[in-house]
Scaffold this motif. Structure first.
Motif, PDB file in Angstrom:
ATOM      1  N   UNK A  97       1.087  -1.199   0.204  1.00  0.00           N
ATOM      2  CA  UNK A  97      -0.006  -0.073   0.366  1.00  0.00           C
ATOM      3  C   UNK A  97       1.170   1.116  -0.184  1.00  0.00           C
ATOM      4  N   UNK A  98       2.049   0.964   0.287  1.00  0.00           N
ATOM      5  CA  UNK A  98       3.359   2.112   0.590  1.00  0.00           C
ATOM      6  C   UNK A  98       4.218   1.355  -0.517  1.00  0.00           C
ATOM      7  N   UNK A  99       4.400   2.922  -1.706  1.00  0.00           N
ATOM      8  CA  UNK A  99       5.716   2.475  -2.345  1.00  0.00           C
ATOM      9  C   UNK A  99       6.437   3.978  -2.736  1.00  0.00           C
ATOM     10  N   UNK A 100       7.296   4.386  -1.778  1.00  0.00           N
ATOM     11  CA  UNK A 100       8.378   5.688  -1.452  1.00  0.00           C
ATOM     12  C   UNK A 100      10.016   5.192  -1.362  1.00  0.00           C
ATOM     13  N   UNK A 101      10.201   3.312  -0.984  1.00  0.00           N
ATOM     14  CA  UNK A 101      10.965   2.937  -0.812  1.00  0.00           C
ATOM     15  C   UNK A 101      11.545   2.258  -2.589  1.00  0.00           C
ATOM     16  N   UNK A 102      10.368   2.099  -3.318  1.00  0.00           N
ATOM     17  CA  UNK A 102      10.228   1.148  -4.538  1.00  0.00           C
ATOM     18  C   UNK A 102      10.356   2.145  -5.340  1.00  0.00           C
ATOM     19  N   UNK A 103       9.654   3.245  -5.561  1.00  0.00           N
ATOM     20  CA  UNK A 103       9.819   4.749  -5.837  1.00  0.00           C
ATOM     21  C   UNK A 103      11.103   5.209  -6.374  1.00  0.00           C
ATOM     22  N   UNK A 104      11.678   5.361  -5.117  1.00  0.00           N
ATOM     23  CA  UNK A 104      12.926   6.059  -5.418  1.00  0.00           C
ATOM     24  C   UNK A 104      14.234   5.247  -5.812  1.00  0.00           C
ATOM     25  N   UNK A 105      14.062   3.745  -5.636  1.00  0.00           N
ATOM     26  CA  UNK A 105      14.628   2.238  -6.370  1.00  0.00           C
ATOM     27  C   UNK A 105      14.565   2.520  -8.165  1.00  0.00           C
ATOM     28  N   UNK A 106      13.632   2.821  -7.572  1.00  0.00           N
ATOM     29  CA  UNK A 106      13.192   2.303  -9.479  1.00  0.00           C
ATOM     30  C   UNK A 106      13.865   3.832 -10.349  1.00  0.00           C
ATOM     31  N   UNK A 107      14.113   4.732  -9.902  1.00  0.00           N
ATOM     32  CA  UNK A 107      14.568   6.364 -10.336  1.00  0.00           C
ATOM     33  C   UNK A 107      15.500   6.549 -10.252  1.00  0.00           C
ATOM     34  N   UNK A 110       3.369   5.320  -8.815  1.00  0.00           N
ATOM     35  CA  UNK A 110       3.630   6.124  -9.595  1.00  0.00           C
ATOM     36  C   UNK A 110       3.107   7.882  -8.577  1.00  0.00           C
ATOM     37  N   UNK A 111       2.247   7.580  -8.000  1.00  0.00           N
ATOM     38  CA  UNK A 111       1.906   9.033  -7.195  1.00  0.00           C
ATOM     39  C   UNK A 111       3.382   9.221  -6.384  1.00  0.00           C
ATOM     40  N   UNK A 112       3.940   7.997  -5.833  1.00  0.00           N
ATOM     41  CA  UNK A 112       5.172   8.383  -5.121  1.00  0.00           C
ATOM     42  C   UNK A 112       5.696   8.512  -5.768  1.00  0.00           C
ATOM     43  N   UNK A 113       5.786   8.681  -6.808  1.00  0.00           N
ATOM     44  CA  UNK A 113       7.339   8.881  -7.623  1.00  0.00           C
ATOM     45  C   UNK A 113       7.216  10.130  -7.602  1.00  0.00           C
ATOM     46  N   UNK A 114       6.135  10.308  -7.974  1.00  0.00           N
ATOM     47  CA  UNK A 114       5.732  12.199  -8.494  1.00  0.00           C
ATOM     48  C   UNK A 114       6.145  13.458  -7.405  1.00  0.00           C
TER      49      UNK A 114
END
Length: 440
Positions: A240-250, A270-274
């Motif tokens: 339900x949360x993706x802060x870690x995954x977003x940081x790693x992917x980008x 995608x919201x977390x990445x933005x």
């Protein structure tokens, strides 16, 4: 993906009564009157189009869960096909019965639903599922119960590998091409657009990991670099949360990020990445798992009022079959508007089940499995109209069904080769198809 045994899933089906909740699909009875009601099943709400005898088929598609936004677009195809067939005297002289089950985009619910369809409803064939992880669970139940499973959207390459080993014993096929082809098409598109360094983030299931593997292999062969190849980002489908995954992917300043997602969890990623600011200036590459009209709105708008997904591009199995025009017209006449993603593939899956049963002159899974490639492939008279195909089969003639999604030539592994639409998100948040690509 961890396999779920038939014994375990039967236990799930027995114990879960009243626990799992789903939504009913669009259904009608063979004579076109309103359905009298629905009955709760262990897997989800189930709608039954009843006939005392004759061919019985099921559908196992997601009306709820992570893929509901896509699943609901294809849901009307199967009852529409059944109504069409029953209006032209059915199969083997009897109306076709349809039982619809919501798989909830969940392997456990899908396994329970498949168990019910196979052991209680005793269907000969099933259209489903959409999610590859759900189909993996379902086919392990369909095969020993000798039920023909035809998926309109499970695209993981894992099914090809298992079919080659003989795991499915002929009780598996699909009308959407495997992701080995879509990954090839998307890798070629990325290369054509000049992207040299790409990172990947995928949902951690058969679909996501299978796509990732095929894309990485193809993109590297084209001379590209996968920035996070040694540390692939694969997210938990229940997250339900993706802060870690977003940081790693980008991380690592890639030219683009390939994001193989499902709509509900993908919108959160995608919201977390933005919100972290890491996606700014990076091209987003998407796939069929999120291609629905509501997805840009799910992801939302940025602080500037613009859609976060504006400019994202993606691929999705397209439809270019000889029967597409007549299917679109029928859909408009009966339902209004235009059919959504994978609706043609679902129509073709149901069509193959009925045609194969007529060719076999028996309403069993064994009969359907024995004839499904015969009615789908040459030689035989090419037919685009299901009723015409049934008529010729009743006369003892061979047919080569040409579907709405494509020619649906089913190979020995149950696979078809397709064409892909290239789509993008405009400034207005609308998804537009801008090109077609055929993998080479």
């Amino acid at each position: 993906m961890r396999k779920i045994s038939a014994a375990l899933t039967f236990g799930i089906a027995t114990l879960a009564t009243g626990f799992l909740v789903g939504a009913c699909g669009d259904s009608s009875t063979p004579n076109g009157t309103a359905n009298s009601g629905s009955t709760a099943t262990p897997a989800a709400n189930s709608t039954t189009t009843s006939s005392s005898k004759g061919l019985k088929i099921g559908s196992l598609l997601p009306t709820t869960g992570d893929l509901a936004s896509v699943g609901q677009q294809m849901l009307g195809s199967v009852p529409l096909l059944v109504d069409t067939v029953n209006a032209c005297d059915g199969v083997n002289g009897e109306p076709v019965t349809l039982v619809q089950v919501d798989d909830q985009t969940d392997p456990k619910a899908g396994a329970a639903g498949m168990t019910k369809l196979a052991t209680l409803d005793k269907v000969a064939g099933v259209v489903g599922s959409f999610a590859s992880s759900v189909s993996s669970a379902a086919v392990s139940i369909a095969t020993p119960n000798k039920v023909m499973l035809v998926s309109p959207g499970s695209t993981s390459p894992v099914f090809t590998e298992k079919a080659q080993k003989g795991d499915f014993k002929g009780f598996w096929a699909r009308t959407a091409p495997p992701d080995t082809y879509q990954a090839l098409a998307l890798a070629q598109l990325a290369n054509k657009k000049g992207f040299k360094r790409i990172s990947t983030v995928v949902i951690n299931n058969d679909y996501g990991v299978g796509f990732e593997k095929a894309f990485v292999q193809t993109f590297e062969k084209l001379g590209g670099t996968i920035v996070n190849k040694d540390k692939p980002v694969r997210y938990d489908p229940k997250a339900q949360t993706f802060d870690t995954e977003a940081a790693a992917a980008f991380a690592g300043k890639p030219d683009a990020v390939l994001a193989v997602l499902y709509a509900e969890t993908g919108s959160l990623f995608l919201k977390a990445a933005y919100q972290q600011g890491v996606s700014k200036g990076v091209q987003i590459l998407l796939t069929d798992g999120v291609k629905s009209p509501t997805f840009p709105e799910q992801v939302g708008k940025g602080s500037d009022g613009k859609y976060i997904l504006t400019g994202a591009i993606g691929t999705v199995p397209g439809s270019d079959g000889k029967a597409l025009e007549s299917f679109n017209k029928l859909w408009k006449d009966k339902k209004g508007g235009a059919p959504g993603e994978y609706a043609p593939q679902a129509w073709d899956a149901a069509a193959l089940l009925t045609l194969a049963a007529q060719a076999a002159k028996e309403n069993t899974g064994v009969g359907v499995a024995s004839k499904i490639r015969e009615v789908a492939n040459a030689p035989g008279t090419e037919v685009t109209d299901v009723c015409e195909g049934l008529k010729l089969l009743k006369q003892g003639q061979d047919i080569n069904y040409q579907g709405a999604s494509g020619n649906v030539d089913v190979d020995a592994n149950g696979d078809v080769v397709g064409v892909y639409d290239v789509w993008t998100v405009g400034d207005d948040g609308q998804i537009k198809v801008i090109d077609k690509v055929t993998p080479k």
